[in-house]
Design a protein around this motif. Structure first.
Motif, PDB file in Angstrom:
ATOM      1  N   PHE A 177     -77.009  26.422 -79.830  1.00 23.34           N
ATOM      2  CA  PHE A 177     -78.371  26.879 -80.102  1.00 23.34           C
ATOM      3  C   PHE A 177     -78.688  26.850 -81.590  1.00 23.34           C
ATOM      4  CE2 PHE A 177     -77.722  29.018 -75.898  1.00 23.34           C
ATOM      5  CZ  PHE A 177     -78.649  28.233 -75.223  1.00 23.34           C
ATOM      6  N   GLN A 178     -77.677  27.051 -82.419  1.00 26.97           N
ATOM      7  CA  GLN A 178     -77.869  26.945 -83.859  1.00 26.97           C
ATOM      8  C   GLN A 178     -78.224  25.506 -84.240  1.00 26.97           C
ATOM      9  OE1 GLN A 178     -77.709  29.331 -86.156  1.00 26.97           O
ATOM     10  NE2 GLN A 178     -77.399  28.294 -88.090  1.00 26.97           N
ATOM     11  N   ASP A 179     -77.571  24.547 -83.609  1.00 19.98           N
ATOM     12  CA  ASP A 179     -77.755  23.136 -83.965  1.00 19.98           C
ATOM     13  C   ASP A 179     -79.030  22.529 -83.401  1.00 19.98           C
ATOM     14  OD1 ASP A 179     -75.361  23.244 -85.304  1.00 19.98           O
ATOM     15  OD2 ASP A 179     -74.203  22.189 -83.761  1.00 19.98           O
ATOM     16  N   TYR A 180     -79.418  22.917 -82.171  1.00 24.75           N
ATOM     17  CA  TYR A 180     -80.453  22.177 -81.458  1.00 24.75           C
ATOM     18  C   TYR A 180     -81.691  22.990 -81.073  1.00 24.75           C
ATOM     19  CZ  TYR A 180     -76.460  19.016 -80.967  1.00 24.75           C
ATOM     20  OH  TYR A 180     -75.382  18.208 -81.217  1.00 24.75           O
ATOM     21  N   TYR A 181     -81.715  24.265 -81.389  1.00 29.72           N
ATOM     22  CA  TYR A 181     -82.879  25.099 -81.053  1.00 29.72           C
ATOM     23  C   TYR A 181     -83.297  25.936 -82.265  1.00 29.72           C
ATOM     24  CZ  TYR A 181     -82.080  23.782 -76.209  1.00 29.72           C
ATOM     25  OH  TYR A 181     -81.917  23.058 -75.040  1.00 29.72           O
ATOM     26  N   PRO A 182     -83.640  25.270 -83.368  1.00 30.46           N
ATOM     27  CA  PRO A 182     -83.937  26.018 -84.597  1.00 30.46           C
ATOM     28  C   PRO A 182     -85.201  26.866 -84.476  1.00 30.46           C
ATOM     29  CG  PRO A 182     -84.611  23.727 -84.833  1.00 30.46           C
ATOM     30  CD  PRO A 182     -83.849  23.816 -83.530  1.00 30.46           C
ATOM     31  N   GLU A 183     -85.125  28.044 -85.041  1.00 31.45           N
ATOM     32  CA  GLU A 183     -86.295  28.926 -85.185  1.00 31.45           C
ATOM     33  C   GLU A 183     -87.004  29.201 -83.858  1.00 31.45           C
ATOM     34  OE1 GLU A 183     -87.158  30.359 -88.231  1.00 31.45           O
ATOM     35  OE2 GLU A 183     -85.239  29.510 -88.856  1.00 31.45           O
ATOM     36  N   THR A 184     -86.251  29.265 -82.776  1.00 36.27           N
ATOM     37  CA  THR A 184     -86.855  29.588 -81.471  1.00 36.27           C
ATOM     38  C   THR A 184     -86.634  31.050 -81.100  1.00 36.27           C
ATOM     39  OG1 THR A 184     -84.845  28.789 -80.378  1.00 36.27           O
ATOM     40  CG2 THR A 184     -86.693  27.232 -80.569  1.00 36.27           C
ATOM     41  N   LEU A 185     -85.954  31.787 -81.958  1.00 36.07           N
ATOM     42  CA  LEU A 185     -85.639  33.190 -81.690  1.00 36.07           C
ATOM     43  C   LEU A 185     -86.386  34.083 -82.671  1.00 36.07           C
ATOM     44  CD1 LEU A 185     -83.808  35.285 -80.185  1.00 36.07           C
ATOM     45  CD2 LEU A 185     -82.154  34.943 -82.048  1.00 36.07           C
ATOM     46  N   ALA A 186     -87.110  35.060 -82.121  1.00 34.44           N
ATOM     47  CA  ALA A 186     -87.795  36.030 -82.970  1.00 34.44           C
ATOM     48  C   ALA A 186     -86.902  37.220 -83.276  1.00 34.44           C
ATOM     49  CB  ALA A 186     -89.080  36.502 -82.297  1.00 34.44           C
ATOM     50  N   LYS A 187     -86.205  37.703 -82.238  1.00 29.25           N
ATOM     51  CA  LYS A 187     -85.366  38.892 -82.376  1.00 29.25           C
ATOM     52  C   LYS A 187     -84.321  38.872 -81.269  1.00 29.25           C
ATOM     53  CE  LYS A 187     -84.702  43.092 -84.256  1.00 29.25           C
ATOM     54  NZ  LYS A 187     -84.425  43.315 -85.685  1.00 29.25           N
ATOM     55  N   LYS A 188     -83.118  39.335 -81.589  1.00 31.17           N
ATOM     56  CA  LYS A 188     -82.075  39.463 -80.573  1.00 31.17           C
ATOM     57  C   LYS A 188     -81.467  40.862 -80.672  1.00 31.17           C
ATOM     58  CE  LYS A 188     -79.195  36.108 -79.511  1.00 31.17           C
ATOM     59  NZ  LYS A 188     -78.062  35.140 -79.496  1.00 31.17           N
ATOM     60  N   TYR A 189     -81.557  41.585 -79.557  1.00 32.84           N
ATOM     61  CA  TYR A 189     -80.981  42.923 -79.477  1.00 32.84           C
ATOM     62  C   TYR A 189     -79.663  42.880 -78.710  1.00 32.84           C
ATOM     63  CZ  TYR A 189     -85.767  44.467 -80.594  1.00 32.84           C
ATOM     64  OH  TYR A 189     -86.996  44.653 -81.184  1.00 32.84           O
ATOM     65  N   PHE A 190     -78.613  43.443 -79.273  1.00 32.80           N
ATOM     66  CA  PHE A 190     -77.358  43.635 -78.567  1.00 32.80           C
ATOM     67  C   PHE A 190     -77.340  45.100 -78.148  1.00 32.80           C
ATOM     68  CE2 PHE A 190     -76.745  40.050 -81.323  1.00 32.80           C
ATOM     69  CZ  PHE A 190     -75.888  39.197 -80.647  1.00 32.80           C
ATOM     70  N   VAL A 191     -77.513  45.361 -76.858  1.00 36.55           N
ATOM     71  CA  VAL A 191     -77.662  46.744 -76.407  1.00 36.55           C
ATOM     72  C   VAL A 191     -76.493  47.178 -75.533  1.00 36.55           C
ATOM     73  CG1 VAL A 191     -80.176  46.439 -76.461  1.00 36.55           C
ATOM     74  CG2 VAL A 191     -78.976  46.250 -74.284  1.00 36.55           C
ATOM     75  N   TYR A 230     -84.101  50.456 -70.200  1.00 34.87           N
ATOM     76  CA  TYR A 230     -84.057  50.225 -71.641  1.00 34.87           C
ATOM     77  C   TYR A 230     -85.011  51.153 -72.399  1.00 34.87           C
ATOM     78  CZ  TYR A 230     -81.550  46.114 -70.055  1.00 34.87           C
ATOM     79  OH  TYR A 230     -80.647  45.280 -69.444  1.00 34.87           O
ATOM     80  N   GLY A 231     -85.479  52.195 -71.712  1.00 31.85           N
ATOM     81  CA  GLY A 231     -86.302  53.191 -72.383  1.00 31.85           C
ATOM     82  C   GLY A 231     -87.794  53.029 -72.213  1.00 31.85           C
ATOM     83  N   GLY A 232     -88.227  52.083 -71.369  1.00 26.33           N
ATOM     84  CA  GLY A 232     -89.645  51.878 -71.137  1.00 26.33           C
ATOM     85  C   GLY A 232     -90.108  52.507 -69.838  1.00 26.33           C
ATOM     86  N   MET A 277     -77.886  45.379 -83.500  1.00 30.31           N
ATOM     87  CA  MET A 277     -76.985  46.020 -82.552  1.00 30.31           C
ATOM     88  C   MET A 277     -77.474  47.434 -82.283  1.00 30.31           C
ATOM     89  SD  MET A 277     -72.833  46.237 -82.480  1.00 30.31           S
ATOM     90  CE  MET A 277     -72.680  47.261 -83.940  1.00 30.31           C
ATOM     91  N   VAL A 278     -77.581  47.775 -80.997  1.00 35.92           N
ATOM     92  CA  VAL A 278     -78.132  49.055 -80.573  1.00 35.92           C
ATOM     93  C   VAL A 278     -77.081  49.783 -79.736  1.00 35.92           C
ATOM     94  CG1 VAL A 278     -80.045  50.187 -79.371  1.00 35.92           C
ATOM     95  CG2 VAL A 278     -80.419  47.993 -80.520  1.00 35.92           C
ATOM     96  N   GLY A 279     -77.095  51.113 -79.792  1.00 34.14           N
ATOM     97  CA  GLY A 279     -76.136  51.909 -79.041  1.00 34.14           C
ATOM     98  C   GLY A 279     -76.419  51.924 -77.550  1.00 34.14           C
ATOM     99  N   LYS A 280     -75.839  52.907 -76.874  1.00 33.21           N
ATOM    100  CA  LYS A 280     -75.914  52.972 -75.418  1.00 33.21           C
ATOM    101  C   LYS A 280     -76.967  53.968 -74.949  1.00 33.21           C
ATOM    102  CE  LYS A 280     -72.136  53.046 -72.997  1.00 33.21           C
ATOM    103  NZ  LYS A 280     -72.293  51.802 -72.231  1.00 33.21           N
ATOM    104  N   GLY A 281     -77.573  53.640 -73.791  1.00 36.39           N
ATOM    105  CA  GLY A 281     -78.484  54.562 -73.131  1.00 36.39           C
ATOM    106  C   GLY A 281     -79.950  54.250 -73.362  1.00 36.39           C
ATOM    107  N   PRO A 282     -80.806  54.564 -72.372  1.00 35.90           N
ATOM    108  CA  PRO A 282     -82.237  54.258 -72.450  1.00 35.90           C
ATOM    109  C   PRO A 282     -82.925  54.842 -73.678  1.00 35.90           C
ATOM    110  CG  PRO A 282     -81.634  54.901 -70.221  1.00 35.90           C
ATOM    111  CD  PRO A 282     -80.437  55.167 -71.074  1.00 35.90           C
ATOM    112  N   GLU A 283     -82.584  56.052 -74.042  1.00 33.08           N
ATOM    113  CA  GLU A 283     -83.262  56.683 -75.176  1.00 33.08           C
ATOM    114  C   GLU A 283     -82.973  55.962 -76.482  1.00 33.08           C
ATOM    115  OE1 GLU A 283     -83.633  61.045 -77.419  1.00 33.08           O
ATOM    116  OE2 GLU A 283     -82.508  60.848 -75.540  1.00 33.08           O
ATOM    117  N   ILE A 284     -81.730  55.614 -76.698  1.00 28.65           N
ATOM    118  CA  ILE A 284     -81.347  54.934 -77.936  1.00 28.65           C
ATOM    119  C   ILE A 284     -81.878  53.509 -77.959  1.00 28.65           C
ATOM    120  CG2 ILE A 284     -79.382  54.063 -79.260  1.00 28.65           C
ATOM    121  CD1 ILE A 284     -77.835  56.530 -78.370  1.00 28.65           C
ATOM    122  N   VAL A 285     -81.778  52.810 -76.824  1.00 27.59           N
ATOM    123  CA  VAL A 285     -82.280  51.430 -76.761  1.00 27.59           C
ATOM    124  C   VAL A 285     -83.803  51.434 -76.923  1.00 27.59           C
ATOM    125  CG1 VAL A 285     -82.520  49.378 -75.323  1.00 27.59           C
ATOM    126  CG2 VAL A 285     -80.356  50.643 -75.344  1.00 27.59           C
ATOM    127  N   GLY A 286     -84.466  52.349 -76.238  1.00 29.08           N
ATOM    128  CA  GLY A 286     -85.922  52.432 -76.352  1.00 29.08           C
ATOM    129  C   GLY A 286     -86.383  52.715 -77.760  1.00 29.08           C
TER     130      GLY A 286
END
Length: 294
Positions: free
Chosen positions: A221-235, A287-289, A262-271
């Protein structure tokens, strides 16, 4: 600032029909430099296609439109009449710090890879639900209208099967990316938001195959999909496995890594992390919604 010279040598038969440039909300946000350098790439499209396919016997490939995430790029026309093409091309420039030669080289490699890998076809290929079912789901949009892709690996009972065949995994993963990008109009929205959910992940599930798959997918994805990501959350990442987040750093650019959170665990923290960017009606309860989700 002077504009860089194009390094490709023109073919006597390669011609480009220049059409009046039309704009869209995304191209209207281009800087003057971006507009000028996108135009350099556009006028070089016949030469770019010749370079990408010069070693293949099928000469028609040099003049055949290529699909980039649902946007057709025609080497025999100036793409100025279709602002979506400018939106695609500027991604390669931004990924290479506006260096035209490097962006051109990256685009040539991507063009050829998409042909060899048949990347567009992966969006319609079928993969076993027993292995991949509900592993990746596109649900809702963020406040900027970007689709949100949820990658749920932690709770899969058959996580070993997902990563057991690297080529199959990568083709499935490319297909899901192609599907997500086809949801974009490339006029007002040109990238996606991703959530990687590691709830239930254990050290045992991060075996050698899983690590190889993660490394290979990151590079692809680094090589062939440039600038297609706005944000990535690791939850829902277990504290003792935070190394997963940092392990990716050597394989990606600093600009891309800056989009990772990188986000911690649980709906409240992820939200708390996601709700500033995603309306509660678009974010699943887990995810807190307020959305029922998936």
């Amino acid at each position: 600032m002077s504009e860089p010279a194009n390094t490709l040598t023109a073919s006597p038969t390669a011609t480009t029909t220049v059409l009046p440039q039309l704009s869209c909300p995304l191209t209207e946000k281009f800087t003057e430099t971006e507009t000028a350098r996108v135009h350099l790439l556009i006028t070089s499209l016949p030469l770019i296609f010749e370079e990408a396919f010069k070693d293949l016997p099928d000469q028609s490939l040099k003049t055949t439109p290529a699909d980039f995430w649902g946007v057709p790029i025609d080497p025999l026309k100036s793409a100025d009449h279709d602002p979506r093409v400018s939106v695609v091309l500027v991604k390669f420039l931004r990924a290479r710090n506006m260096d035209v030669d490097e962006a051109q080289a990256m685009f040539i490699k991507t063009l050829r890879w998409r042909y060899d890998y048949k990347a567009s076809e992966t969006a319609n290929e079928e993969f076993s639900d027993d292995v991949f079912g509900k592993t990746l789901i596109v649900f809702g949009k963020d406040k900027a209208g970007r689709p949100i892709s949820y990658n749920v690996y932690g709770r899969k009972d058959n996580s070993a099967a997902i990563f057991s065949d690297l080529d199959r995994f990568l083709r499935w993963r490319v297909g899901r990316m192609e599907e997500a990008l086809r949801l974009l109009d490339f006029r007002t929205v040109d990238c996606i938001t991703q959530v990687f959910d590691y709830d239930g992940l254990t050290m045992a599930s991060r075996d050698t195959n899983a690590k190889k798959a993660a490394t290979a997918a990151t590079k692809l994805f680094q090589d062939y999909y440039p600038e297609t990501l706005a944000k990535k959350y690791f939850v829902n990442v277990p504290a003792y496995m935070a190394w997963i987040f940092w392990a990716a750093k050597p394989f990606i650019s600093a600009a891309t890594f800056a989009k990772f959170q990188m986000v911690g665990k649980g709906p409240e923290i992820v939200g708390k992390a996601m709700l500033p960017h995603v309306d509660s009606s678009e974010l699943p309860k887990k995810y807190g919604g307020d959305a029922e989700g998936f």
